[in-house]
Design a protein around this motif. Structure first.
Motif, PDB file in Angstrom:
ATOM      1  N   ASP A 155     -27.732 -61.063   8.597  1.00 10.14           N
ATOM      2  CA  ASP A 155     -28.686 -62.025   8.048  1.00 10.14           C
ATOM      3  C   ASP A 155     -28.905 -61.782   6.564  1.00 10.14           C
ATOM      4  OD1 ASP A 155     -29.938 -59.601   8.700  1.00 10.14           O
ATOM      5  OD2 ASP A 155     -31.888 -60.566   8.993  1.00 10.14           O
ATOM      6  N   ARG A 156     -29.128 -60.551   6.197  1.00 10.18           N
ATOM      7  CA  ARG A 156     -29.365 -60.222   4.785  1.00 10.18           C
ATOM      8  C   ARG A 156     -28.128 -60.505   3.951  1.00 10.18           C
ATOM      9  NH1 ARG A 156     -30.191 -54.375   2.103  1.00 10.18           N
ATOM     10  NH2 ARG A 156     -30.349 -55.125  -0.015  1.00 10.18           N
ATOM     11  N   LEU A 157     -26.967 -60.130   4.460  1.00 13.99           N
ATOM     12  CA  LEU A 157     -25.717 -60.364   3.736  1.00 13.99           C
ATOM     13  C   LEU A 157     -25.530 -61.851   3.445  1.00 13.99           C
ATOM     14  CD1 LEU A 157     -22.820 -59.038   2.933  1.00 13.99           C
ATOM     15  CD2 LEU A 157     -22.100 -60.143   5.040  1.00 13.99           C
ATOM     16  N   LEU A 158     -25.710 -62.702   4.454  1.00 18.82           N
ATOM     17  CA  LEU A 158     -25.473 -64.133   4.267  1.00 18.82           C
ATOM     18  C   LEU A 158     -26.522 -64.778   3.372  1.00 18.82           C
ATOM     19  CD1 LEU A 158     -24.258 -65.170   7.826  1.00 18.82           C
ATOM     20  CD2 LEU A 158     -22.901 -64.671   5.794  1.00 18.82           C
ATOM     21  N   TRP A 159     -27.791 -64.358   3.497  1.00 19.53           N
ATOM     22  CA  TRP A 159     -28.807 -64.910   2.598  1.00 19.53           C
ATOM     23  C   TRP A 159     -28.573 -64.457   1.160  1.00 19.53           C
ATOM     24  CZ3 TRP A 159     -31.409 -69.061   3.043  1.00 19.53           C
ATOM     25  CH2 TRP A 159     -31.855 -69.510   4.275  1.00 19.53           C
ATOM     26  N   ASP A 160     -28.181 -63.208   0.953  1.00 17.76           N
ATOM     27  CA  ASP A 160     -27.891 -62.738  -0.406  1.00 17.76           C
ATOM     28  C   ASP A 160     -26.687 -63.471  -0.994  1.00 17.76           C
ATOM     29  OD1 ASP A 160     -30.005 -61.013  -0.247  1.00 17.76           O
ATOM     30  OD2 ASP A 160     -28.806 -59.198   0.030  1.00 17.76           O
ATOM     31  N   MET A 161     -25.691 -63.730  -0.154  1.00 21.53           N
ATOM     32  CA  MET A 161     -24.520 -64.472  -0.604  1.00 21.53           C
ATOM     33  C   MET A 161     -24.929 -65.893  -1.003  1.00 21.53           C
ATOM     34  SD  MET A 161     -21.076 -65.451   1.547  1.00 21.53           S
ATOM     35  CE  MET A 161     -21.000 -63.847   2.275  1.00 21.53           C
ATOM     36  N   TYR A 162     -25.758 -66.505  -0.192  1.00 22.66           N
ATOM     37  CA  TYR A 162     -26.242 -67.854  -0.487  1.00 22.66           C
ATOM     38  C   TYR A 162     -27.050 -67.866  -1.782  1.00 22.66           C
ATOM     39  CZ  TYR A 162     -29.103 -72.029  -0.298  1.00 22.66           C
ATOM     40  OH  TYR A 162     -29.745 -73.192  -0.627  1.00 22.66           O
ATOM     41  N   ASP A 163     -27.962 -66.920  -1.935  1.00 24.00           N
ATOM     42  CA  ASP A 163     -28.817 -66.877  -3.127  1.00 24.00           C
ATOM     43  C   ASP A 163     -27.994 -66.707  -4.404  1.00 24.00           C
ATOM     44  OD1 ASP A 163     -31.118 -67.244  -1.685  1.00 24.00           O
ATOM     45  OD2 ASP A 163     -31.617 -65.102  -1.579  1.00 24.00           O
ATOM     46  N   GLN A 164     -26.961 -65.883  -4.336  1.00 22.48           N
ATOM     47  CA  GLN A 164     -26.139 -65.689  -5.524  1.00 22.48           C
ATOM     48  C   GLN A 164     -25.299 -66.917  -5.812  1.00 22.48           C
ATOM     49  OE1 GLN A 164     -23.303 -62.513  -5.459  1.00 22.48           O
ATOM     50  NE2 GLN A 164     -22.778 -62.809  -7.584  1.00 22.48           N
ATOM     51  N   ALA A 165     -24.700 -67.473  -4.785  1.00 24.18           N
ATOM     52  CA  ALA A 165     -23.769 -68.579  -4.990  1.00 24.18           C
ATOM     53  C   ALA A 165     -24.466 -69.886  -5.352  1.00 24.18           C
ATOM     54  CB  ALA A 165     -22.923 -68.772  -3.735  1.00 24.18           C
ATOM     55  N   LYS A 166     -25.696 -70.085  -4.897  1.00 28.06           N
ATOM     56  CA  LYS A 166     -26.360 -71.370  -5.151  1.00 28.06           C
ATOM     57  C   LYS A 166     -26.622 -71.600  -6.632  1.00 28.06           C
ATOM     58  CE  LYS A 166     -31.169 -70.060  -4.535  1.00 28.06           C
ATOM     59  NZ  LYS A 166     -32.357 -70.180  -3.705  1.00 28.06           N
ATOM     60  N   SER A 167     -26.727 -70.540  -7.403  1.00 29.21           N
ATOM     61  CA  SER A 167     -26.986 -70.723  -8.830  1.00 29.21           C
ATOM     62  C   SER A 167     -25.706 -70.970  -9.622  1.00 29.21           C
ATOM     63  CB  SER A 167     -27.715 -69.504  -9.388  1.00 29.21           C
ATOM     64  OG  SER A 167     -26.934 -68.349  -9.200  1.00 29.21           O
ATOM     65  N   TYR A 168     -24.559 -70.855  -8.981  1.00 28.48           N
ATOM     66  CA  TYR A 168     -23.296 -71.033  -9.691  1.00 28.48           C
ATOM     67  C   TYR A 168     -22.506 -72.243  -9.227  1.00 28.48           C
ATOM     68  CZ  TYR A 168     -23.925 -66.271 -11.344  1.00 28.48           C
ATOM     69  OH  TYR A 168     -24.399 -65.147 -11.917  1.00 28.48           O
ATOM     70  N   GLY A 169     -22.045 -72.173  -7.983  1.00 29.56           N
ATOM     71  CA  GLY A 169     -21.064 -73.138  -7.499  1.00 29.56           C
ATOM     72  C   GLY A 169     -21.617 -74.529  -7.284  1.00 29.56           C
ATOM     73  N   HIS A 170     -20.692 -75.465  -7.191  1.00 29.15           N
ATOM     74  CA  HIS A 170     -21.047 -76.856  -6.939  1.00 29.15           C
ATOM     75  C   HIS A 170     -20.766 -77.186  -5.484  1.00 29.15           C
ATOM     76  CE1 HIS A 170     -21.475 -77.317 -11.225  1.00 29.15           C
ATOM     77  NE2 HIS A 170     -20.298 -76.758 -11.372  1.00 29.15           N
ATOM     78  N   PHE A 171     -21.102 -76.277  -4.609  1.00 26.70           N
ATOM     79  CA  PHE A 171     -20.877 -76.500  -3.189  1.00 26.70           C
ATOM     80  C   PHE A 171     -22.135 -77.105  -2.573  1.00 26.70           C
ATOM     81  CE2 PHE A 171     -22.801 -72.420  -3.426  1.00 26.70           C
ATOM     82  CZ  PHE A 171     -23.516 -72.262  -2.260  1.00 26.70           C
ATOM     83  N   GLN A 172     -22.058 -77.482  -1.323  1.00 28.32           N
ATOM     84  CA  GLN A 172     -23.150 -78.187  -0.657  1.00 28.32           C
ATOM     85  C   GLN A 172     -24.237 -77.201  -0.233  1.00 28.32           C
ATOM     86  OE1 GLN A 172     -21.252 -80.292   2.510  1.00 28.32           O
ATOM     87  NE2 GLN A 172     -19.932 -81.438   1.144  1.00 28.32           N
ATOM     88  N   LYS A 173     -25.139 -76.905  -1.151  1.00 27.20           N
ATOM     89  CA  LYS A 173     -26.159 -75.879  -0.940  1.00 27.20           C
ATOM     90  C   LYS A 173     -27.050 -76.178   0.265  1.00 27.20           C
ATOM     91  CE  LYS A 173     -26.425 -75.071  -5.891  1.00 27.20           C
ATOM     92  NZ  LYS A 173     -25.678 -76.179  -6.436  1.00 27.20           N
ATOM     93  N   ASP A 174     -27.487 -77.415   0.394  1.00 29.28           N
ATOM     94  CA  ASP A 174     -28.417 -77.760   1.471  1.00 29.28           C
ATOM     95  C   ASP A 174     -27.785 -77.592   2.845  1.00 29.28           C
ATOM     96  OD1 ASP A 174     -30.407 -78.323  -0.318  1.00 29.28           O
ATOM     97  OD2 ASP A 174     -29.910 -80.449  -0.449  1.00 29.28           O
TER      98      ASP A 174
END
Length: 188
Positions: A155-174
């Motif tokens: 859970d922590r790994l995936l949330w940390d990955m999401y938090d880092q990536a959401k500020s960079y990539g143009h992927f579907q964050k929602d």
């Protein structure tokens, strides 16, 4: 004398040789070796980095995440770890392949990887997140969802990955936030 080895296979009617297909390897992966490979790719020697041009810096993160995707595809998906009941090993492979670009130096306590060019890897992140969402579905279908949090720390790994990536990539964050909320609700 010694006879040369003959290739396994058959000849077709038109005379072309059709080699015998090889069986795919089902040997269980070694997460530590995969982690070492990712660390080497994500953290090259300083002297080597100093020789890079601007484009190489931009391409570094997409190359690392592409390697991460291909390792997970080869070692988890193709070897059918979830179908074989090896969920824990599959998540160890995911953790080792992702931690060096999520966390500084690969240390699980220091969020904020050292990769440059994260803004250029939206496609690679989407491929990775799609794989991870499928893994979550397969793990919960096998009634091992409680181990994801308690024993494996996914859970922590995936949330940390999401938090880092959401500020960079143009992927579907929602799309991924909703998927993560389904499995690991966060307290607000």
């Amino acid at each position: 004398g010694i006879q040369p080895k003959k290739a396994q296979g058959t000849f077709t009617e038109d005379g072309t040789f059709k080699p015998k297909p090889r069986a795919k390897s089902m040997k269980l992966p070694d997460p530590v070796k995969l982690g070492e490979r990712m660390n080497k790719k994500c953290n090259p020697p300083h002297g080597q980095v100093m020789k890079w041009g601007n484009q190489k810096y931009k391409d570094h993160a997409p190359i690392c995440i592409s390697l991460c995707n291909s390792l997970i595809e080869k070692e988890v998906v193709q070897k059918e770890l979830f179908q074989r009941g090896e969920e824990e090993l599959a998540w160890q492979v995911v953790k080792e392949c992702t931690r060096y670009w999520i966390y500084s130096g690969g240390c699980l306590g220091y969020r904020g990887g050292d990769l440059t060019g994260m803004g250029y890897c939206g496609y690679e992140l989407e491929v990775l997140y799609d794989m991870l969402m499928k893994f979550l579905e397969q793990t919960t279908a096998a009634d091992k969802a409680d181990k994801l949090v308690e024993n494996w720390g996914i859970d922590r790994l995936l949330w940390d990955m999401y938090d880092q990536a959401k500020s960079y990539g143009h992927f579907q964050k929602d799309k991924y936030r909703i998927g993560l909320e389904k499995y690991f609700p966060q307290d607000e």
